[in-house]
Scaffold this active site. Structure first.
Site, PDB file in Angstrom:
ATOM      1  N   SER A 117      -4.243  42.357 109.446  1.00 52.06           N
ATOM      2  CA  SER A 117      -4.259  42.432 107.708  1.00 52.06           C
ATOM      3  C   SER A 117      -2.950  43.266 107.186  1.00 52.06           C
ATOM      4  O   SER A 117      -2.114  42.996 106.493  1.00 52.06           O
ATOM      5  CB  SER A 117      -4.893  42.674 106.745  1.00 52.06           C
ATOM      6  N   HIS A 138      -2.623  35.214 109.968  1.00 52.75           N
ATOM      7  CA  HIS A 138      -2.659  36.043 109.193  1.00 52.75           C
ATOM      8  C   HIS A 138      -3.054  34.901 108.208  1.00 52.75           C
ATOM      9  O   HIS A 138      -2.835  34.273 107.631  1.00 52.75           O
ATOM     10  CB  HIS A 138      -1.801  37.161 108.144  1.00 52.75           C
ATOM     11  N   GLU A 150      -0.510  33.644 106.590  1.00 53.02           N
ATOM     12  CA  GLU A 150       1.026  33.975 107.214  1.00 53.02           C
ATOM     13  C   GLU A 150       1.133  34.387 108.870  1.00 53.02           C
ATOM     14  O   GLU A 150       0.226  34.667 109.534  1.00 53.02           O
ATOM     15  CB  GLU A 150       1.036  35.219 106.288  1.00 53.02           C
ATOM     16  N   ASN A 188      -0.945  41.007 100.981  1.00 55.19           N
ATOM     17  CA  ASN A 188      -1.368  42.525 100.723  1.00 55.19           C
ATOM     18  C   ASN A 188      -0.743  43.914 100.471  1.00 55.19           C
ATOM     19  O   ASN A 188      -0.469  44.966 100.340  1.00 55.19           O
ATOM     20  CB  ASN A 188      -1.924  43.227 102.490  1.00 55.19           C
TER      21      ASN A 188
END
Ligand code: NAD
Length: 522
Positions: A117, A138, A150, A188
């Site tokens: 992450s 991701h 991602e 994130n």
């Protein structure tokens, strides 16, 4: 390097780690006609992943695809996979050790992807002898449901690895977005202020967990409030993502973790998974109250001219009020007066004019996203009739923030509460606080998105799309900032910076440039 992916039927996907993400990725692959080898060091986790996969495949009428699944506690069994996706805990050393071993076990044609992450994909790739086949992939939780992946090339990643992984993500039914290998990638990173500012608002005593969450849902249209979301993600997981970003950026103040989270972790209150976090899960969750009916208000609202005037006027008129923008000499009886001005000086003038022209019993509402109510109170003599409001979200939200000072009379507070309800809005009364709740959260989100754009993490469209697909945001933060006006966002952030004195509110240079260009174009 020649990659082997040809059709979905030929993909043999290796998954390392059978926890939350690993089993979710395995399910997505099985549902998309791939063969899966799922590896974990823990036989118990393999067993529970098997039960999870069986139950989900059965529910979807696809139980027969369970035949395409192999469970193993031996890493060597992954040697035949075309692609291996690693989903073990967020620990750089652990991931580096695994990639070093996978690099030995798998032939050079196998792509090695990490679901990290926040960690550096480049640092993970560095552990492999053939880092050109290492990449970040991701997924978002729950992996079978969330549409975003991602794709993060490391500094060493070959272009054909990127192309192959983009194709694989599409075959898994996902929307891939390429992001630069920077801490937190897109989602994130840009989402950090959503949690960070909410924790600070709670810590500063501005509002409760329930109030902030409800306002974010009803006032700004988010599906979940920040505390609900932290409970869902896991407070420990959310905390380590923040901490990892803080450490990787050598102490960027925007990512500084908050002690409220560490205290919850120390108590073992990690969110939904432990039955308690910010909320308790053994108690029924109270539903949001419906917005009050539009009552058909009687009376006249005095609304100063300004950019929000049309939407505020429409809102009042829909509820049956007459709206005036100028005070005639023999003034009609005004019920409530609403100030709204583009600049602080303009606001000060408006309040002084109102004070001069309006009888003292008429309540005045002052927008408080860029000025504290305490400061506005220094501009007027009749402080008992002045309340603050959140002008940025007044016209669009079902719940609106109102600000009371210790001078405000209970009668004025009651009149204003009733007025807001008569417009079909739920009022949330808070004490004075810089940029209130939603302007502080939303402008910090927009600022982070502009920082990410400036640092070329992704394009503006990709950043906005990623926040909608990966975090369920109702709109992209960059589009939101543009529609509000960059100048406005900058003024809110400058106000926060001045009042709270923290570097975390410094404006992204690109955002300030946009605001100036916006002004130059007016
Ligand atoms: P998890 O704790 O649910 O699962 C981790 C699994 O890895 C466990 O089954 C554990 O037994 C296994 N494991 C531990 N050490 C291992 C080893 N050496 N070899 C093989 N297996 C090992 O964790 P998770 O939530 O699935 O997260 C995994 C990764 O995905 C992390 O990097 C995390 O940051 C990332 N991620 C998590 C989420 C989320 O919402 N949970 C979302 C996106 C990405």
């Amino acid at each position: 390097m020649t990659l082997q992916i040809i059709t979905p039927y030929s993909v043999q996907l290796g998954v390392v780690g059978a926890g939350t993400m690993g089993r979710g990725i395995a399910l997505s692959a099985l549902l998309n006609a791939m063969t899966v080898i799922l590896y974990d060091i823990s036989p118990a986790m393999l067993q529970s992943a098997h039960e999870y996969l069986r139950a989900h495949l059965e529910r979807k009428g696809r139980l027969h695809t369970l035949a395409n699944l192999t469970l193993t506690a031996q890493l060597e069994h992954l040697h035949g996979a075309n692609v291996v996706i690693e989903a073990v805990p967020e620990d750089l050393e652990l991931k580096q050790n695994l990639f070093a071993r996978l690099d030995q076990i798998c032939p050079p044609s196998t792509i090695l992807a990490t679901n990290t992450s926040t960690l550096s994909v480049t640092a993970i790739a560095a552990a492999a002898q053939t880092p050109q086949r290492v990449i970040g992939m991701h997924f978002f939780n729950p992996a079978p449901v969330m549409p975003l992946v991602e794709v993060i090339p490391a500094a060493q990643t070959a272009d054909e690895t990127v192309q192959a992984v983009l194709a694989l993500a599409e075959r898994l039914g996902k929307t891939p977005i390429v992001a630069r290998d920077t801490p937190g990638f897109i989602v994130n990173r840009v989402a950090r202020p959503f949690y960070g500012e909410a924790l600070r608002l709670l810590g500063e005593g501005v509002a409760s967990v329930e109030e902030i969450d409800r306002l974010v849902r009803l006032g700004a249209g988010f599906r979940m409030g920040p505390f609900q979301l932290m409970d869902l993600i896991g407070i420990d997981v959310n905390f380590s993502a923040t901490q990892s970003m803080y450490e990787q950026t050598f102490g960027e103040p925007r990512y500084r973790p908050h002690p409220i989270q560490t205290r919850l972790i120390q108590q073992g209150h990690l969110g939904q998974k432990t039955g308690q976090g910010f909320y308790r899960y053994d108690l029924p969750t109270p539903a949001d109250p419906p917005p009050p009916p539009i009552l058909g208000g009687k009376g006249t609202i005095y609304l100063t001219p300004g950019s929000w005037a049309p939407s505020l006027a429409t809102l009042c008129q829909k509820a049956g009020y007459q709206v005036v923008h100028h005070l005639p000499p023999d003034a009609v009886e005004i019920s409530v007066a609403i100030a709204q001005a583009g600049t602080q000086e303009g606001l000060r003038q408006q309040l002084r004019e109102m004070e001069h022209l309006l009888p003292t019993h008429i309540p005045i509402m002052c927008p408080c996203a860029e000025v504290t109510l305490a400061e506005a109170l220094t501009w007027v003599s009749h402080k008992e009739r002045l309340a603050g409001y959140d002008g940025l979200f007044f016209a669009t939200g079902q719940m609106v923030t109102l600000v009371a000072s210790s001078f405000l009379t209970p009668r004025t507070q009651e009149i204003l509460g009733k007025f807001v309800r008569s417009l079909g809005r739920l009022p949330l009364w808070i004490e004075d606080s810089p940029a209130l709740i939603l302007p502080r959260l939303m402008c910090a989100l927009a600022n982070e998105a502009v920082f990410a754009l400036q640092e070329r993490v992704a394009t503006a469209d990709q950043i906005d799309l990623a926040m909608q697909l990966g975090a369920n945001y109702p709109h992209g933060p960059l589009t939101w900032a543009k529609s509000l006006g960059y100048e406005k966002v900058v003024r809110v952030l400058d106000h926060l910076h001045a009042e709270l004195g923290e570097e975390r509110y410094r404006v992204a240079p690109l955002l300030r440039r946009w605001a100036r260009l916006e002004q130059a174009n007016l």
